[in-house]
Enzyme design. Sequence first.
Site, mmCIF file in Angstrom:
data_model
loop_
_atom_site.group_PDB
_atom_site.id
_atom_site.type_symbol
_atom_site.label_atom_id
_atom_site.label_comp_id
_atom_site.label_asym_id
_atom_site.label_seq_id
_atom_site.Cartn_x
_atom_site.Cartn_y
_atom_site.Cartn_z
ATOM 1 N N GLU A 29 0.740 -1.215 -0.057
ATOM 2 C CA GLU A 29 0.068 -0.326 0.022
ATOM 3 C C GLU A 29 0.870 1.495 0.118
ATOM 4 O O GLU A 29 0.416 2.165 -0.657
ATOM 5 C CB GLU A 29 -1.011 0.118 1.392
ATOM 6 C CG GLU A 29 -2.289 -0.953 1.013
ATOM 7 C CD GLU A 29 -1.757 -2.711 1.309
ATOM 8 O OE1 GLU A 29 -0.771 -2.672 1.903
ATOM 9 O OE2 GLU A 29 -2.322 -3.231 0.939
ATOM 10 N N HIS A 67 -12.545 -5.872 7.967
ATOM 11 C CA HIS A 67 -13.275 -5.557 6.581
ATOM 12 C C HIS A 67 -14.373 -4.580 6.775
ATOM 13 O O HIS A 67 -15.260 -4.645 5.994
ATOM 14 C CB HIS A 67 -13.713 -6.774 5.882
ATOM 15 C CG HIS A 67 -12.569 -7.753 5.334
ATOM 16 N ND1 HIS A 67 -12.030 -8.750 6.230
ATOM 17 C CD2 HIS A 67 -11.927 -7.777 4.188
ATOM 18 C CE1 HIS A 67 -11.088 -9.282 5.522
ATOM 19 N NE2 HIS A 67 -11.052 -8.695 4.611
#
Length: 738
Positions: free
Chosen positions: A468, A538
């Site tokens: 990322e 999530h």
Amino acid sequence: MATTKTDPKLATAANGAKKAKFYEGLTREQLIRAYRLMYTSRRIDDREILLKRQQKIYFQMSGAGHEAIGIAAGMALKPGYDWFYPYYRDRALCLALGVEPYNMFLQGVGAADDPSSGGRQMPSHWSYPKLHIVTQSSPTGSQILQAVGCAEGGRYIARHPKAVDVPADANDYRRFKTVSSERDEVTYVSLGDGTSSEGEFWEAMNAAALGKLPVLFCVEDNGYAISVPVEVQTAGGSISRLVSGFPNFHFEEVDGTDPVASYAAFRRAAAYCRAGHGPAFVHAHVIRPYSHSLSDDERLYRPDVERERDAQRDPVTRTQMFLLREGILDDKGITQLEKEVEAELQVAVDRALEALPPAPESVMNFLYSPDLDVTSSVFDTQAAVSEPSADGKKPAGKTMADLITATLRDEMKRDERIVIFGEDVADCSRDEYLKQKMVKGKGGVFKLTFGLQCEFGNDRVFNSPLAEAAIVGRATGMATRGLKPVVEIQFFDYIWPAMMQLRDELPTIRWRSNNGFSAPCVIRVAIGGYLTGGAIYHSQCGESIFTHIPGLRVVFPSNSQDAAGLLRTAIRCDDPVLFLEHKRLYRESFGRAAYPGPDYMIPFGKAKLVQPGTDLTVITYGAVVPRALQAAQKLEREQGVKVELIDLRSLNPFDWETIAASVTKTNRALVAYEDTLSWGYGAEIAARIADQLFDQLDAPIRRVAAKDTFVAYQPILEDAILPQPNDLYLAMKELAQY
Ligand SMILES: Cc1ncc(C[n+]2csc(CCOP(=O)(O)OP(=O)(O)O)c2C)c(N)n1
Ligand SMILES: [Mg+2]
């Protein structure tokens, strides 16, 4: 892969008398210039140290011991042609590229006219747009991924000449971003030996090797990172050994106190990059004759014997001896040169001490683009009225996912500078499968980029490694070159490896360079819970962490049409944007709409009135909008309470005027958000209302948000944790009755 080891003795001496005249291609005049620059660099450090002791400057970081490698790089590369991501020890490099000593002193005193930052950054944080020296920050190693992005940007521009164009009717960021590249340009990036322990360094090495990019890495190994010696820092004590397995690289290990050998190493490394073979890595052994900085005293951890050993290799004295030995300068010549440098520096110091400081009123300048205001009418366009279908029925409502894809597609058609990358965003990296119609393609874990690789090609839409920081860092480098990366972070829960880039780099670039550089790009992030089984990793929100960062725009749409309009503004604007897409809303039946057309835009900082009301104001955004609407409708049905529901949709900037007007009318305010309650985004809104509208209030300001815990997997727990319509209903009812 090529590896060259250079004898640590001065290269010319090793090469024998016949070749000595050429000194690895350097003329006698160039060698004299090299010495002048090295001496100048050392004397600037000495002058700064004096100025710091006299409290005329506020910080000092020396380049001492790194002069030879610096001028070697500067002489082998081309200012204003190649690109440079140096670090704080690269004073000699900057001098060799053409930075004036006066400008260095201006930075020391923090002058308004300091071209690097206008008094905003410490000295030795170089930034010179014309020379292509890109603004640097203080975190060690965070420039390396950007250098990779810069090199990628250059290559992309060369392959896409249309990306250079700015159409006459392009009322967007392109008007303020010149794009150019050179066919054989190199991007230089340097770092210390200690910094090679940072994860971002390894992500950058991997990305450069994968892309065979013309990045020239230089590790300036002085054996220490402040007080930590190299054998404690780097497994085995040699960074060269550790990186030697990277494919596509050219490697050099050189005595970086020897300007001639260093120059030869850089010439070979640069030639390899320019020829398009891939990246190069120069590992330069240097010394650090002064302490780490003026705040450090190296005698606390280095004995005299070790420091004296280093002093034998001092690049400035070594080079002076070399010039004398080779008969290039005699004693008189050296004395004359040094006198000239001293006189030049005296003038520069005197002038810099007279320079004016920046005005205190200027502190907010250049957080955002001064050229293109995201809140302005430029971004306020009407939605296209869609034609009814042949059977006379209204066109079917499209989901938020549909309209994000449609917007990306139309913007990519319109603007060749847009590139999309991230984890899994491509249709299929092994594109022969697509060509042979063996597979359909993926296009993102939520399929929002589906079909874009097939339509626009592999170099405009591609998968990145699972890294990322690299996604955001590379995007920042590309955007610095004028491209418009629209990258994806697959889940908000995994944005954290990119936090250094998102906090200390991307949003700071324009401000810290005093508008010398900017990096407007878009980071799309799938966010939020209410997934029934999403659990802790999530379901996260956390937008307030990013709205707390000046320089970063943050938007969070709740419905299809807003998503299309805000995404288009995000792409066309001149600021970096964090574009938060709620996963639960991607395919919700709430808020579907027809495609509002290829020019529909919504300015940032303009809230949407979801429903007007007179009794109570509810301020919210994202997935709480449909839940709050449900609660408000129930309250009206049951009790006749009319709730005014405001969807902020843009969180930085946010629409204070709409909030203030509504609370002034209803005298009651409820702020609702999905993130954990304490220190959340709504706390700021509530504080503002309390501060500025206290006299208008007939009731306390209430907040409804998630419990201060993580989101759990079991749906019963998830329901108990996240704010539900009934929580909103009860809070609205209580507030209305207060
Ligand atoms: C990410 C980060 N961690 C810590 C620091 C504090 N710090 C500044 S310089 C430095 C040592 C760097 O050593 P090295 O990379 O070897 O470079 P050198 O100063 O020796 O040239 C440290 C720990 C920082 N600036 N950034
Ligand atoms: Mg070091």
